[in-house]
Each structure stands twice: as structure tokens, then as C-alpha cells.
Design an enzyme around this catalytic site. Sequence first.
Site, mmCIF file in Angstrom:
data_model
loop_
_atom_site.group_PDB
_atom_site.id
_atom_site.type_symbol
_atom_site.label_atom_id
_atom_site.label_comp_id
_atom_site.label_asym_id
_atom_site.label_seq_id
_atom_site.Cartn_x
_atom_site.Cartn_y
_atom_site.Cartn_z
ATOM 1 N N GLY A 42 29.145 40.075 34.959
ATOM 2 C CA GLY A 42 29.767 41.483 34.248
ATOM 3 C C GLY A 42 29.621 42.606 35.049
ATOM 4 O O GLY A 42 28.271 42.554 35.826
ATOM 5 N N LEU A 45 28.075 49.029 32.227
ATOM 6 C CA LEU A 45 26.841 49.759 32.697
ATOM 7 C C LEU A 45 25.536 48.876 33.068
ATOM 8 O O LEU A 45 24.805 48.881 34.024
ATOM 9 C CB LEU A 45 26.762 50.626 31.822
ATOM 10 N N ALA A 46 25.471 47.728 32.306
ATOM 11 C CA ALA A 46 24.410 47.070 32.424
ATOM 12 C C ALA A 46 24.469 46.094 33.794
ATOM 13 O O ALA A 46 23.599 46.390 34.734
ATOM 14 C CB ALA A 46 23.813 46.024 31.403
ATOM 15 N N ARG A 339 26.284 54.794 11.272
ATOM 16 C CA ARG A 339 27.442 54.263 11.214
ATOM 17 C C ARG A 339 27.786 53.305 9.993
ATOM 18 O O ARG A 339 28.866 53.093 9.437
ATOM 19 C CB ARG A 339 27.768 53.698 12.618
ATOM 20 N N GLU A 434 24.393 44.791 26.004
ATOM 21 C CA GLU A 434 24.934 44.206 24.771
ATOM 22 C C GLU A 434 24.535 42.770 24.444
ATOM 23 O O GLU A 434 24.803 42.325 23.259
ATOM 24 C CB GLU A 434 25.985 44.833 24.257
ATOM 25 N N LEU A 450 24.771 53.123 25.862
ATOM 26 C CA LEU A 450 24.860 53.412 27.222
ATOM 27 C C LEU A 450 23.397 53.627 27.691
ATOM 28 O O LEU A 450 22.959 53.097 28.824
ATOM 29 C CB LEU A 450 25.613 54.817 27.536
#
Length: 647
Positions: A42, A45-46, A339, A434, A450
Amino acid sequence: MAGILNAKIPEGPLEEKWSSHKETLRSVSPANRERMHVVVVGTGLAGASAAAALGEQGYRVNVFCMNDSPRRAHSVSAQGGINAAKNYRNDNDSVYRLFLDTIKGGDFRSRESNVYRLAQISNAIIDHCVALGVPFARDYAGYLDNRSFGGSLVSRTFYARGQTGQQLLLAACSSLNRQVARGTVTVHSRQQMMDLVVEDGRAKGIITRDMVTGKIDVYPAHAVVLATGGYANVYFLSTNALYSNASALVQCWKKGAFFANPGFAQIHPTCIPVQGEYQSKLTLMSESLRNDGRIWVPSKKEDALALREGKKKPSQIPEQDRDYYLERKYPAYGNLVPRDIASRVARERCEAGLGVSKTGRAVYLDFSLALSTQGRKTIEEKYGNLFQIYEKITGEDPWKEPMQIYPAMHYTMGGLWVDYNLMTTIDGLFAIGEANFSDHGANRLGASALMQGLADGFFILPYTLPDFLADKVDEPCPDPTSAVFIQARSEVQDRIDRLMNIKGHVPIDRFHRKLGKLMWDHAGIVRSADLLKEAMPLIDQLETSFREEAGIPGNSNTVNQELEKAIHLEDYFTLAKLMVTDALYRKESCGSHFRTESTTKDGETLRDDEHFQHVAAWQYDHKGGGPILHKEQLVFENIPVTERKYT
């Protein structure tokens, strides 16, 4: 059974746990690092930040992505911002307040020590990103600007207009490319991880499929880092990229990594509503829009009907006939409630017959007040590209009439169980971003994804992974010709052959779309025991139909997107059943997991702390007896566990 889960939380005061723990972590000599091989799956960002940081240290890193470039990872789609506790607005923000908001936002279902560490690291992330050249928004004086996000009463979100994720990913990829140029990192594009190779309980490498040639390859390593994101695409229609999938997570689960809280899936309240039956994905409208946009529906059903039929425009509804329902129900937070709450109330208003759009499944996000007080130029500077996206997709001008929005599947808080060092229950397999469960509990606050991705990749894994490798410097890289690799490679090829031999004629998307609707209806915004029990046999029936009727044209030795979809869908069926099992087991309401049997008199979530204040970590049962439950008790020593209120 609970003894299997050792979170390895350091002793000592909460604010000193991470700093003192770092002092105890072992290191690998720079002279030995070039002999140590690490696989990172992957490049969001991570993954990109982890690969760059490990390459900077001198490890030999192989990093894999399904797109033609690491820069096309789904992190690029994040819009609104990234949180940090810098208190630039002097509104009494602090590390503790960010920690408190995150724990409360997750409805007290996350690990206290991990969340505090995330809040501690947040400020260093902003400094590091500024040093990398991220063009964060600045005020008139040139200082970094902030705005607010849901679940917080302070302004702590740093942003780059409406494209924060894109700018952060460009910075992370520039760091990654620097290591590629140095020769410490090798990027493998258009490669999909097909399996994890495990021997004697330890990760030894991965099996991949070249998405262009179909070639099956093996990549041995001393450690494997999973940074493949979440699994919201189980629901078919989500805000995730089409390439976002759950296959790597499922393969690791089957090989011994426990899956934690799989039923915790977040619905985002501000998305462009579904437009048609054959739509393939949904588009996010950033939560940041709720800083200046006001959410409302007509207070009269006859007005709602006229709006749905096109007989009235929203601007023709007088102010006294509008219901700004979030401002009415939650005056302290208004339109910036978390949310899960905003999504449930939007659904409730539409169910009451007050929804707008042709389908009746939409509410308004109105900027008329902000435009009249701040002017168009100011709103454009904040959100201009978001307004353009909305107009291009819907054909409607949001400068003249309110946006139409509706909740959609967006993010998954569940993921592979990890300890404080981000290692799973498989030695040498780490999960970051995630892909793990650790920081967000039952509901993630906006602008925290993020933050977690960069915290894990730049500031945590580069300390904890070397501690795992420190006593393995004399071990050679695993032999790719050994029996365990040959067997894993053979099993992957057998799976591909089995899928290609399904001789039906029904497109894969038809089954996936049915699975997504089934999951949305039975395990979506609202859940109940009856709906969840009803879901399991329906998933089984759909999976049986898939295995008998699916059609995959072409062959496996070239580009074959239908084969890729079939691989993902097969894993989605496995994961959907696990999600339903977890949601049925958790007989409480918490965060985004809303069980109709467990609500307060005001219709809010009602937790059952006595029976469910724990992480539910599920072990794959190879004997076919169903997932095996393990529990990690959640202990809160530094924060009062209270009812989650935003009124």
C-alpha cells in the site's frame, strides 16, 4: 482466551508512556540494516510514509501498489484537513483535549494509550509536513490557518483548500521517491497482494499477482507492513476508490491475524446522493463544508413534495419553513456534530417524508448565509474546488441553490488487531493506518484519518519495527524457493484457476451491487437483531449464486479487471459475514454501530459498558465453525467514561 491478546501497553503515566517506551525499544545497527528486507503493501499516506521512513533508515524496502503510480492511492481523495493540537487559535486546545475529543467521538471504544499517543504526535506531523513543502492554508499574516471539524469545539484542522489529502500524499511520495533514487526502496506498481506467507506463526513475505501479465511472484521479507486501507467497498457504493478493497486484510485474517471490531463502519453525512441504479461509486463533499454550510429540510411535507417534483426551488422556501435540524437538536455543536449522529438524523428526516431530490433521499447544505456575510471570494478560497466537483457531477450550480447531500459509506474503524507497537497477532506482520483498528473506536472524527496514517508511518512504525528486527540481524532473508513459498504460490494459482473456471454469464458487478445493497439495508446506518439475522442466509445465497453464475471473460495471463473484481468479491463475501457476526454479537449502540434495541429516550446511542467495554477480536476458524471471539478489555484510567452528548 483473552490472555492471547497482549496489547503491550507500557507502564507509567499516560503522558509519558510513548516517550518512555521509545527509550526501551531496540535498534538495528546502520551497518546491518541493508541486509534486512521489509515489504510494505500500500502506498497511501501510511504506506508511503512508512516506506520512506524505513528506506531513510537504510532498510531494503519493497513497496507495492495496485495503481500505475503510488501517487494514485486513495489518500489523494481526502479533502477537508488534518487535526493537530497546536492551539494556534488560542481557543484552549491541547493534547489532552484532542485525546478527549477522539475518545468521546469513538464512544469510548478505543484504546486509551494509543489515542493519547496519536494526539501527542499530531503537532510533529504538521511541522514535518510543512518542512516537506505541504502548502497548508495561511491567514493574512502568513500563519497556518485552522478550521473546525465535527465533534470538536475548537479549531484544530489544518487544510490545503479542499485537497488536503492530495497535497499530503504528494509530500509523502516525494519522500518515497527520494529513497527510490537512493536505492533503498523499490516500488512495484500494478501488483496485487494475493496472500501472506506464514511459517511457524511468523510472516515471511507475500505472494503477488502482476495485474498486467498475470505472473505470480513471491517476495520474501524479514517483516511485512500492511497499509492497504479499509473495507468500505463491501457496500459497493462508497466514497472509496474502486481499487480500494479488503482482500489483503482477509488473507491476513485467514493466516492468523485477528480482526478487531469489523462491524464498526462509518457513514459520512455529506456525500452527493445516489443518482441512478448503475452508479459505481459515490463522491464525498468534505465535512469542512459544514463550517459555513447549514443543513436543512423543509418543515412541511407539502414543500418537500413540491421540491421533489421540481415545482419549487429550495431558495423559494421561506426561512420560517426550513428545519435546520442539527442546529435545533444539538445547539452546542450545530452542524458540526460527529458524522454518525449527522447521518442518522438525516436518514430520520428523510424517513419522515421530508427528504428532497427526486428520490426523497437527500437534504440541503446551504451556503446562502455564508455568501451574504463573507462574500463569494472568501468561500471560493476555502472550498472552490469542492464547489466545482459538485457542479460537474450534478450539473447544478451550488452558488445559486443549496447542495443536495445524503449519507454514504465512507470509512471503517475496524481492522486487524494490533498491539501498542502496531504488530498483529502474527509475528512480523504490522498493520498501519486504516488497516488497523486502534485509534478511532466506534466512530472516527473528521480529519483524523490523515493524522493517523502519517503518525503510524512517519512517527511510530520506524521505532517499533526495528525493535522486532533487532534480534534477527543474523537471519538471512527467507528463501523464496522453500516449501512454504512454493505451497503459497500454488494455492494462489489454484484460486485463480478456480475463479476462471466459473462458466456463468453474469457480470461480477451485479453480485457486488446486490451484496452492497443487502449490507446497506441490514447493517448500515441502523441495525437490529432481526435485520442482522436475516442478512446471513441472504449473503450465503448470493455467494452460492456468484460461484455458479458469474462470468469472467478472457484469461488470467493479461489485464483482466473482471478477474480482479471476482477476487475482491470473494473476499467481500467472507468479510460481510464477519461484519454481520460482529454487529449481531455487540448488543449495544455505540458510535456508528446503532442497534435499535439499545437507544436512549432521545433516540441516541445507549452503550452497555458492563458487557461490551472491550475490543472484539475475531480469529479465523479453519475448521469451518465460524469466527472465534477474543476480547481485549478497554480500561480508562485517565478519562471519565460518560454518556456521549453533543447537545
